[in-house]
Design an enzyme around this catalytic site. Structure first.
Site, short mmCIF file in Angstrom:
data_model
loop_
_atom_site.label_atom_id
_atom_site.label_comp_id
_atom_site.label_asym_id
_atom_site.label_seq_id
_atom_site.Cartn_x
_atom_site.Cartn_y
_atom_site.Cartn_z
N LYS A 34 40.26 -0.37 24.65
CA LYS A 34 40.35 0.27 23.33
C LYS A 34 40.87 -0.71 22.29
O LYS A 34 41.88 -1.39 22.49
CB LYS A 34 41.26 1.50 23.39
CG LYS A 34 40.83 2.57 24.39
CD LYS A 34 39.45 3.12 24.08
CE LYS A 34 39.44 4.00 22.86
NZ LYS A 34 40.09 5.29 23.06
N CYS A 77 32.51 -8.31 -22.06
CA CYS A 77 33.43 -8.02 -20.96
C CYS A 77 33.35 -9.12 -19.90
O CYS A 77 32.26 -9.43 -19.39
CB CYS A 77 33.08 -6.67 -20.33
SG CYS A 77 34.24 -6.17 -19.03
N LYS A 92 31.70 0.45 23.21
CA LYS A 92 31.98 1.88 23.34
C LYS A 92 31.71 2.52 21.97
O LYS A 92 32.53 2.44 21.07
CB LYS A 92 33.43 2.11 23.77
CG LYS A 92 33.76 3.57 24.08
CD LYS A 92 35.19 3.69 24.60
CE LYS A 92 35.51 5.12 25.00
NZ LYS A 92 35.49 6.03 23.84
N GLU A 134 29.69 -3.42 27.63
CA GLU A 134 28.92 -2.99 26.46
C GLU A 134 29.87 -2.28 25.48
O GLU A 134 30.95 -1.82 25.87
CB GLU A 134 27.78 -2.07 26.86
CG GLU A 134 28.19 -0.86 27.68
CD GLU A 134 26.99 -0.23 28.40
OE1 GLU A 134 26.04 0.16 27.69
OE2 GLU A 134 27.02 -0.12 29.63
N CYS A 139 38.39 -5.69 -21.03
CA CYS A 139 38.10 -6.14 -22.41
C CYS A 139 38.54 -5.14 -23.48
O CYS A 139 38.45 -5.45 -24.67
CB CYS A 139 36.61 -6.42 -22.56
SG CYS A 139 35.55 -4.94 -22.50
N CYS A 144 32.24 0.52 -18.58
CA CYS A 144 32.68 -0.17 -19.78
C CYS A 144 31.48 -0.38 -20.69
O CYS A 144 30.41 -0.79 -20.25
CB CYS A 144 33.29 -1.51 -19.40
SG CYS A 144 33.44 -2.67 -20.78
N ASP A 196 31.33 5.04 18.94
CA ASP A 196 32.20 6.11 18.48
C ASP A 196 31.32 7.25 17.96
O ASP A 196 31.02 7.34 16.77
CB ASP A 196 33.13 5.61 17.38
CG ASP A 196 34.28 6.57 17.11
OD1 ASP A 196 34.44 7.53 17.90
OD2 ASP A 196 35.00 6.37 16.13
N CYS A 249 38.53 -0.10 -21.38
CA CYS A 249 38.25 -0.99 -20.26
C CYS A 249 39.47 -1.85 -19.96
O CYS A 249 40.02 -2.50 -20.86
CB CYS A 249 37.05 -1.87 -20.59
SG CYS A 249 36.73 -3.16 -19.37
N TYR A 289 23.62 4.71 27.84
CA TYR A 289 24.58 3.83 28.50
C TYR A 289 24.73 4.09 29.99
O TYR A 289 25.48 3.39 30.68
CB TYR A 289 25.94 3.88 27.82
CG TYR A 289 26.62 5.24 27.78
CD1 TYR A 289 27.02 5.91 28.93
CD2 TYR A 289 26.87 5.86 26.56
CE1 TYR A 289 27.66 7.13 28.88
CE2 TYR A 289 27.51 7.09 26.49
CZ TYR A 289 27.90 7.73 27.66
OH TYR A 289 28.52 8.95 27.60
#
Length: 713
Positions: free
Chosen positions: A347, A463, A144, A142, A442, A457, A146, A439, A254
């Site tokens: 990992k 543009c 891991k 499964e 343009c 812009c 974070d 811009c 888990y």
């Protein structure tokens, strides 16, 4: 009670309500039954939405039930229990977290970084189990996650304690904070619940939740987190659980650390995957990517496939956890030092790296928004070479304090381009990051009003970066209404450089169009005819079609009615614009900036030269009997479309809203009118059927009915 009510009540085992008889405490039986029903409905809705991703109640229905439960608990405080859905919102701030010793230690896992190390892990297990090889061993794999590991303890099906991992032997009691996480069941589901259950799992944030949290932090000048893991961990360690309740935290189970012996002796208790299925039945979320595979090659194939999915998942993972599936074999293998012999963590490469910010470019989005993008000394992040990372906007640049030349930490996760999350350390030579003067696509002015985060812009009509969206909007049904000019065709016209501005649309001929893929002669002829038809429009539609920021249909109609001609509107200064109904300082600034761009004005002249016309109305000529009033259209109209009805009301000075309130002057109810009509009747508002509405329109438009008459029921 209905059969559904009986089902919900049956799910409320001892502990869901006060132990002492509620009736003996002066609570009426009907109140007790209603509270039980609300408990069941809200707990079921929570589980379906936060664990199964299957909403059974609308937000409004859920809020109505929750408010009713809060009302009853306020009236009868003895009904409040820790398992009540009302207790998800957090409690008074704690003075500190108590230390809690784990009955079963929360151990770490040894790591593997490649296929050879995974093969060695399987071979060691096979050797200890006196097997020739590990090809027949089953492993449960499964992701891991974070996040932050926690342990949850349930007694007789009721959540009683939650603890962080800590040092593995002792953690911090964060029960109150964990109660606020809606994917953690406060009561287990089902029957024959265990007297004792300890579940291990990960608290984390999804990418969408993390982005929403940081967006809110930027908007409110609050805390902005570097990554989802830090956000989850920081949220759980808040002494004020209301803060945890406001964060988009989620939980995934888990492992089962402790469970009744009778259940461990059952078929489900023979292996890890069976216990995960049992946790699903109890109401926990487990990983949808959980798989049982055979041998080392099965594990390697799983980690490869999971790695390919990694960037598409809605949450961060930093690897995969591989466990021998059979619990009997786990016990036989045992532990070494602080890690089990029967499990290992594979990992993936880190998703954060340090590099140098070498410069900043500004990208122009399809709506004109300018995004600063950092040019980086190329570095490998999560297996991909990264040379650019987003800085979001100039407010984020200022918040980070980052400058060109700094060493920065970049992060790559999810389906987003990498982003700069913080300064590692300042560079020896630094250069401030500044918005460009014009811009970069343009050359039009850059507009960034006070209080706005995004710079844009102002060359919306010309543009190149905004070309597709500008043409789509210009030709849309509520603007010039060019039938047959869809998104795919617009893309072809742009790719072949046949159209650069809206004015170029009117230079197209049937022969040129017929040469495009999937465009026959008939379609080409019809499109040219539709373009010819759209040349005669109204000033309000034309102004709306220009795509000026924050100028919607209603504002465009107000501008047309106020100024009467395009020339008067183009010549208006900001003070004159602010005298128009619905136009405040910000919208006035957008309009004034738009008409101040030379390229925009060149395109306007080109459009007029193409024969675009409308009937110009002298100011004050058209009756405005509904000025200052708000009307709502609901249901289907037969004699006209809802849009036509809306346009005619706006031409009479009315605002047309999408919802009914006490301030609504009148509601037009067509066929199959629903909740808006019901609310109008409850508020006693003026309601017109279609025939009456059509008759009133004729009177208002002819000037035969004054304003006060116009609102009679």
């Amino acid at each position: 009670m209905s059969a559904q009510d009986d089902l919900f009540s049956a799910s409320l085992v001892d502990g869901a309500m006060p132990d002492e008889s509620a009736a003996a405490q002066g609570v009426p039986d009907d109140v007790l039954l209603e509270v039980e029903r609300l408990h069941g409905e809200l707990l079921e809705a929570n589980h379906r939405y936060y664990v199964q991703d299957d909403a059974t109640l609308t937000d409004a229905d859920y809020d109505t039930r929750l408010r009713r439960l809060e009302q009853l608990e306020a009236e009868y405080p003895q009904l409040v229990t820790p398992q009540s859905p009302t207790q998800r919102v957090g409690a008074a701030p704690a003075t500190g977290f108590e230390e809690v010793q784990h009955a079963v230690p929360m151990l770490s896992l040894n790591n593997a970084f490649d296929g050879d190390e995974l093969r060695a892990f399987v071979q060691r297990a096979a050797k200890t189990l006196e097997l020739r090889d590990g090809s027949q061993l089953s492993f449960c794999c499964e992701p891991k996650l974070d996040g932050l590991a926690v342990s949850l303890i349930y007694e007789d099906g009721v959540f009683v304690q939650g603890v962080t991992r800590g040092d593995g032997r002792t953690g911090e009691g964060i029960t109150t904070n964990l109660r606020t996480i809606r994917s953690i069941p406060l009561k287990l589901r089902g029957e024959n619940l265990p007297a004792l259950l300890e579940v291990r799992g990960e608290v984390y944030m999804s990418h969408a939740g993390f982005e929403a949290l940081n967006t809110r932090g930027r908007d409110e000048e609050g805390k902005v987190f570097a990554n989802p893991r830090n956000a989850a961990a920081g949220s759980l360690r808040q002494l004020d659980s209301k803060i945890a309740a406001s964060r988009p935290l989620e939980f995934c189970a888990y492992q089962v650390a402790r469970l009744d012996e009778s259940l461990l002796a059952s078929e489900a208790g023979q292996n890890h995957s069976g216990l995960m299925a049992l946790l699903n039945d109890y109401g926990f979320r487990t990983s949808p990517q959980l798989e049982v595979v055979s041998g080392a090659e099965g594990i390697i194939d799983y980690t490869r496939r999971l790695g390919e999915q990694r960037d598409r998942l809605d949450h961060d993972i930093d690897g995969a956890v591989i466990k021998l599936d059979a619990l009997r074999l786990q016990r036989e293998l045992g532990f070494v030092a602080r890690a089990p012999r029967w499990a290992i963590a594979y990992k993936y490469p880190a998703q954060e790296q340090e590099t140098t910010l070498e410069g900043v470019d500004f990208q122009v989005g399809r709506t004109g928004a300018l995004t600063p993008v950092a040019r980086l000394d190329p570095v490998q992040v999560a297996g991909v070479v990264v040379s650019n990372a987003t800085l979001h906007n100039m407010d984020e640049v200022e918040r980070l304090g980052v400058q060109i030349g700094d060493r920065v930490i970049i992060r790559r996760a999810g389906d987003v381009i990498p982003q700069v999350v913080r300064i590692a350390h300042e560079g020896e030579t630094r250069q401030a990051i500044m918005l460009p003067d014009g811009c970069p696509v343009c050359g039009s002015d850059i507009e960034r009003l006070e209080g706005e985060v995004v710079a844009r812009c102002a060359g919306g009509l010309i543009c190149a970066a905004q070309r597709k969206e500008a043409l789509k909007h210009f030709s849309s049904r509520k603007a010039l209404d060019v039938d047959g000019l869809g998104e795919k065709l617009i893309e072809q016209l742009i790719e072949r450089e046949l159209v650069k501005t809206p004015a170029d649309l009117f230079t197209l001929d049937a022969a040129t169009l017929a040469e495009l893929p999937r465009m026959g002669e008939k379609s080409a002829t019809n499109l040219v005819a539709s373009l010819d038809k759209s040349r005669h429009t109204t000033l309000a539609r034309f102004v709306y079609a220009l795509g000026i920021r924050e100028v919607g249909e209603a504002t465009a109609a107000s501008l047309a009615a106020h100024f009467g001609t395009l020339e008067a509107l183009r010549a208006a200064d900001q003070v004159a614009l602010e005298t128009v109904d619905d136009v405040g300082p910000i919208v006035a600034a957008h309009i004034h900036t738009f008409f101040a761009q030379p390229h925009n004005n060149e395109t306007l002249e080109a459009l007029l030269a193409c024969g675009l016309t409308w009937e110009e109305v002298e100011i004050g000529e058209r009756p405005q009997p509904l000025a200052g009033q708000t009307w709502v259209l609901t249901g289907s109209l037969e004699s006209m479309t809802r849009d036509e009805g809306k346009t005619r009301l706006q031409a009479l000075g009315a605002k047309v809203a999408g919802s009914v309130s006490k301030k609504t002057a009148g509601v037009v109810a067509g066929t199959a009118a629903g909740s808006k009509l019901e609310k109008a009747m409850q508020l006693g508002l003026t309601v017109l059927d279609e025939d009456t509405f059509v008759a009133r329109l004729a009177d208002w438009e002819s000037g035969d009915m004054n304003e006060s008459e116009g609102t009679d029921a």
